[in-house]
Design a protein around this motif. Sequence first.
Motif, short mmCIF file in Angstrom:
data_model
loop_
_atom_site.label_atom_id
_atom_site.label_comp_id
_atom_site.label_asym_id
_atom_site.label_seq_id
_atom_site.Cartn_x
_atom_site.Cartn_y
_atom_site.Cartn_z
N GLY A 89 0.72 -1.30 0.18
CA GLY A 89 -0.08 -0.01 -0.35
C GLY A 89 0.52 1.22 0.38
O GLY A 89 -0.10 1.97 0.14
N GLU A 90 2.48 1.33 -0.51
CA GLU A 90 3.17 2.27 0.03
C GLU A 90 3.59 2.94 -1.35
O GLU A 90 3.41 1.96 -2.05
CB GLU A 90 4.47 1.88 1.06
N PRO A 91 3.48 4.25 -1.89
CA PRO A 91 4.95 3.94 -2.88
C PRO A 91 6.17 3.76 -3.19
O PRO A 91 6.65 3.26 -1.98
CB PRO A 91 5.03 6.12 -2.91
N TRP A 92 6.29 3.34 -4.43
CA TRP A 92 7.16 2.18 -5.19
C TRP A 92 8.50 3.01 -4.28
O TRP A 92 8.73 4.65 -4.61
CB TRP A 92 7.17 2.12 -6.50
N PRO A 93 9.28 2.23 -3.60
CA PRO A 93 11.09 2.72 -3.54
C PRO A 93 11.28 3.93 -4.34
O PRO A 93 11.00 3.65 -5.88
CB PRO A 93 11.62 2.38 -3.23
N PRO A 94 12.53 4.88 -4.13
CA PRO A 94 12.29 5.81 -5.50
C PRO A 94 13.43 5.28 -6.21
O PRO A 94 14.21 4.11 -5.78
CB PRO A 94 13.23 7.36 -5.27
N LEU A 95 14.18 6.05 -7.32
CA LEU A 95 15.15 5.03 -8.47
C LEU A 95 16.12 5.21 -7.66
O LEU A 95 16.67 6.32 -7.66
CB LEU A 95 14.83 5.78 -9.73
N PRO A 96 16.78 4.09 -7.06
CA PRO A 96 18.81 4.52 -6.38
C PRO A 96 19.23 5.67 -8.35
O PRO A 96 19.47 5.81 -8.97
CB PRO A 96 19.09 3.57 -6.24
N ALA A 97 20.54 6.33 -7.21
CA ALA A 97 21.48 7.02 -8.21
C ALA A 97 21.76 6.07 -9.16
O ALA A 97 21.84 6.60 -10.49
CB ALA A 97 22.04 8.45 -7.13
N ALA A 98 22.27 5.30 -8.92
CA ALA A 98 23.10 3.92 -9.36
C ALA A 98 22.42 3.92 -10.51
O ALA A 98 23.00 3.37 -12.23
CB ALA A 98 23.82 3.15 -8.46
N PHE A 99 20.85 3.78 -10.12
CA PHE A 99 20.16 3.03 -11.40
C PHE A 99 20.28 4.07 -12.47
O PHE A 99 20.14 3.97 -13.71
CB PHE A 99 18.89 2.89 -10.92
N LEU A 100 20.22 5.52 -12.42
CA LEU A 100 19.55 6.61 -13.54
C LEU A 100 20.77 6.82 -13.91
O LEU A 100 20.75 6.83 -15.66
CB LEU A 100 18.81 7.56 -12.43
N ALA A 101 21.85 6.55 -13.31
CA ALA A 101 23.83 7.09 -13.81
C ALA A 101 23.30 5.72 -15.24
O ALA A 101 23.62 6.30 -16.25
CB ALA A 101 24.57 7.17 -13.05
N LEU A 102 23.14 4.41 -14.65
CA LEU A 102 22.97 4.00 -15.80
C LEU A 102 22.64 3.33 -16.78
O LEU A 102 22.88 3.30 -18.07
CB LEU A 102 23.32 2.54 -14.48
N ALA A 103 20.95 3.58 -16.50
CA ALA A 103 20.42 3.83 -17.60
C ALA A 103 20.44 4.43 -18.71
O ALA A 103 20.46 4.50 -19.66
CB ALA A 103 19.14 3.86 -17.22
N ALA A 104 20.57 6.41 -18.18
CA ALA A 104 21.34 7.31 -18.77
C ALA A 104 22.34 6.17 -20.13
O ALA A 104 22.12 6.84 -20.37
CB ALA A 104 21.19 8.84 -18.41
N GLY A 105 23.78 5.92 -18.99
CA GLY A 105 24.46 5.94 -19.78
C GLY A 105 24.69 4.89 -20.48
O GLY A 105 24.90 5.19 -22.04
N ALA A 106 23.96 3.63 -20.18
CA ALA A 106 24.00 2.41 -21.68
C ALA A 106 22.68 3.22 -22.51
O ALA A 106 23.26 3.42 -23.66
CB ALA A 106 23.06 1.25 -20.48
N ALA A 107 21.59 4.33 -22.33
CA ALA A 107 20.55 4.58 -23.48
C ALA A 107 21.34 5.67 -24.68
O ALA A 107 21.85 5.37 -25.97
CB ALA A 107 19.75 5.05 -22.72
N ALA A 108 22.62 6.31 -24.50
CA ALA A 108 23.23 7.37 -24.81
C ALA A 108 24.43 6.28 -25.68
O ALA A 108 24.26 6.58 -26.86
CB ALA A 108 23.93 8.36 -23.53
N ARG A 109 25.36 5.16 -24.66
CA ARG A 109 25.91 4.62 -25.49
C ARG A 109 25.76 3.48 -26.87
O ARG A 109 25.78 4.14 -27.50
CB ARG A 109 26.75 3.43 -24.93
N ALA A 110 24.22 3.82 -26.42
CA ALA A 110 23.41 2.92 -27.84
C ALA A 110 22.49 3.71 -28.70
O ALA A 110 21.72 3.78 -29.64
CB ALA A 110 21.72 2.21 -27.52
N GLY A 111 23.07 5.04 -28.72
CA GLY A 111 22.58 6.30 -29.43
C GLY A 111 20.98 6.81 -29.22
O GLY A 111 20.06 7.42 -30.01
N PHE A 112 20.63 6.82 -28.02
CA PHE A 112 19.74 7.32 -27.17
C PHE A 112 19.95 8.61 -26.47
O PHE A 112 19.73 8.23 -25.01
CB PHE A 112 18.96 6.11 -27.23
#
Length: 216
Positions: A89-112
């Motif tokens: 019944g609680e909000p989902w935990p926030p996205l950890p900073a390490a998650f956000l950095a990795l996702a953005a970095g991988a997407a950029a490397r792939a051309g996004f």
Amino acid sequence: MADLFDNLPSPGPREETLAEGAVLLRGFAGDVAETLLAAVDAVAAAAPFRHLVTPGGYLMSVAMTNCGVVGWVSDRSGYRYDTHDPTTGEPWPPLPAAFLALAAGAAARAGFPGFAPDACLINRYEPGTRLSLHQDRDERDTGAPIVSVSLGLPATFLFGGLQRSDPTRKVRVEHGDVAVWGGPARLAFHGVAPLAEGSHARVGRQRINLTFRKAL
């Protein structure tokens, strides 16, 4: 968290094209895998792994949890994103900073470049579990890519086309590999073959998969 990615592999033979708009970044998350797994443990402490029920009444073999603004859930009423964990019944935990950095970095490397996910689905596989071919189409923003991180036991990733009947490519993914697909491949069918028996030094008889999406 940008300093975590200073020594990531440079473009070259460790990048494997899966289709137009889809690439596998071999070992991209290897240097930060322990940081990611520690963050998974923290998320699961607040939002425990569970086996969801499909609209057809079947129990999913893969256990999952979520973090972010919204989380993906399934029950007899259908598939959807929800701002709250239906178990606690609680909000989902926030996205950890390490998650956000990795996702953005991988997407950029792939051309996004500029990818800013608002949801991360965390799947936990054990030997014998699988994920059938499907499309990620519950998101409002299908212009953003999908970023999928493999941790723990190796698996056979299935990547097909825009029709379920299209030929499916089988690709072995290992600890630290990151797959990114978007653009013309954004709605490609994909899945995971039954996980083979094995044991990983950090997570034991498990594979952890992080799937980052822009849901809203």
